[in-house]
Design an enzyme around this catalytic site. Structure first.
Site, PDB file in Angstrom:
ATOM      1  N   GLU A   1       4.245  -3.647  -2.076  1.00  0.00           N
ATOM      2  CA  GLU A   1       3.569  -2.747  -1.474  1.00  0.00           C
ATOM      3  C   GLU A   1       2.534  -2.822  -1.607  1.00  0.00           C
ATOM      4  O   GLU A   1       1.643  -3.140  -2.128  1.00  0.00           O
ATOM      5  CB  GLU A   1       4.784  -1.417  -2.319  1.00  0.00           C
TER       6      GLU A   1
ATOM      7  N   ASN B   1      -5.140   0.905   3.029  1.00  0.00           N
ATOM      8  CA  ASN B   1      -5.620   0.234   2.438  1.00  0.00           C
ATOM      9  C   ASN B   1      -6.073  -1.506   3.634  1.00  0.00           C
ATOM     10  O   ASN B   1      -4.779  -1.884   3.749  1.00  0.00           O
ATOM     11  CB  ASN B   1      -5.101  -0.861   1.226  1.00  0.00           C
TER      12      ASN B   1
ATOM     13  N   TYR C   1      -2.707  -9.610   4.007  1.00  0.00           N
ATOM     14  CA  TYR C   1      -1.116  -9.606   3.680  1.00  0.00           C
ATOM     15  C   TYR C   1      -0.886  -9.846   5.758  1.00  0.00           C
ATOM     16  O   TYR C   1       0.268 -11.091   5.775  1.00  0.00           O
ATOM     17  CB  TYR C   1      -0.753  -8.101   3.451  1.00  0.00           C
TER      18      TYR C   1
END
Ligand SMILES: CC(C)(COP(=O)(O)OP(=O)(O)OC[C@H]1O[C@@H](n2cnc3c(N)ncnc32)[C@H](O)[C@@H]1OP(=O)(O)O)[C@@H](O)C(=O)NCCC(=O)NCCS
Length: 155
Positions: free
Chosen positions: A114, A119, A126
């Site tokens: 998560e 962010n 990611y």
């Protein structure tokens, strides 16, 4: 996983790393984990903490860490951070690639995590590793009620 530079090494965290890991944790997060929380991860069978170090004239310096759980055939990434002074030099990517390589070695099917919706650095990291957003947890983070983006990667 890419080859590490000769002055970079990856290993499991040991208790003696706690001050360096906590220094990065406090710098990286508005709502950091406590020392006890990180220490506890070192004692759980299902938890692994990986650290990346870089060689310097003063010796090996801890640059980044990642905490993940291996449960059934899934990797769950709980915490990742790079020392604020050395961001954007590939340490976050290297520690995450090591997490995913561990998952593959252990025949895991999936990696999940998560991340705060705002962010951008972590989302970009990611995404570049192949994670995809699959859902949202509204108001997940207690400090500012921010939404969490749920991401997964098929290993
Ligand atoms: C997210 C974090 C771990 C990235 O670590 P890092 O060591 O700086 O990342 P890397 O240098 O390995 O960057 C890898 C890729 O991530 C992306 N990225 C990293 N920082 C970025 C930023 N500030 N803006 C946009 N993209 C970024 C880029 O795609 C980058 O590849 P590139 O440099 O080739 O363009 C770091 O910013 C950090 O510690 N943030 C605070 C803690 C945190 O938010 N952790 C994640 C919680 S879910």
């Amino acid at each position: 996983m890419r080859q590490l530079a000769p002055d970079v090494r990856l290993r499991k965290m040991v208790l003696a790393d706690l001050p360096a890991v906590m220094a990065i944790e406090h710098q990286a997060f508005s709502n950091p984990w406590s020392t006890e929380m990180v220490r506890k991860e070192l004692t759980q069978d299902w938890s692994t903490v990986l650290v990346v170090e870089e060689s310097s004239p003063a010796g090996w310096q801890l640059r980044a860490f990642a905490i993940f759980w291996l449960v059934a055939d899934e990797i769950h990434v709980l915490n990742v951070a790079t020392d604020g002074a050395v961001r954007r030099r590939g340490f976050g990517r290297q520690v995450m690639e090591a997490v995913l390589a561990t998952g593959k070695t252990q025949k895991c099917r999936l990696a999940t995590l998560e991340v705060r919706r705002s962010n951008e650095a972590a989302l970009a990291l990611y995404n570049s590793l192949g994670f995809r957003a699959v859902g949202m947890r509204p108001s997940y983070y207690q400090d500012n009620r921010e939404d969490a983006v749920i991401m997964i990667l098929d290993l």
